[in-house]
Scaffold this motif. Structure first.
Motif: not given
Length: 167
Positions: A62, A49, A23-25, A15, A46
């Motif tokens: 995401i 989150l 940005q979440v990977r 994150i 989404q």
């Protein structure tokens, strides 16, 4: 202790928070499972989150990244073993299958340790299997580690996995 997310195959989550963007990977071994199990899985993720991060003025991005060799990751192997144990497979058979999958992924060595009431015996114990090299005494070796707990009908079992990757 790691909580089960309900989604199988997540290796790690990164994150990055910026002023106007979060940005979440998500690094997954099998991203197809997220898409096939729930067609609207990514949209649900989404919205959840956005509620969790309280994104009012920020954008949420995401990204799901597939891992090339999923069974070279100890988190995915631990989830595999946990699934086998919940299906009442023998713990030794599950450990040997996990070691076989890790060797096919190209690891130099693996050690799997399980503790608890193995196979439902009354006395708790620890059992482990090692294949290849797992140098735990040196700092230079690249060792990937995972500790995982699984609830079975006999009680709680602990799974620890060390994977030696020579890079």
């Amino acid at each position: 202790m790691r909580k089960s997310s309900g989604i199988v195959g997540i290796a790690r989550i990164e994150i990055q928070k910026r002023i106007d963007l979060i940005q979440v990977r998500i690094f997954m071994g099998f991203p197809e499972l997220l898409i096939e199990s729930r067609p609207r899985g990514i949209e649900e993720l989404q919205t959840n989150l956005q509620k969790e991060f309280n994104c009012v003025n920020r954008k949420l991005n995401i990204a799901i990244t597939k891992i090339a060799k999923p069974y070279g990751n100890p988190n995915i192997l631990a989830e595999f073993i946990a699934g086998q144990l919940k299906n009442r497979v023998s713990f030794r058979k599950a450990m040997k299958k996990a070691i076989e999958l890790a060797e096919q992924a190209g690891t130099k060595g693996i050690k799997v340790q399980m503790a608890g009431r193995l196979n439902g015996k009354d006395l708790a114990r620890i059992d482990w299997i090692r294949e290849g090299r797992v140098p735990l005494q040196t700092i230079r070796a690249k060792i990937d580690y995972c500790s995982y707990t699984v609830r079975t009908i006999h009680g709680v079992l602990g799974i620890k996995i060390w994977i030696f990757i020579d890079e």
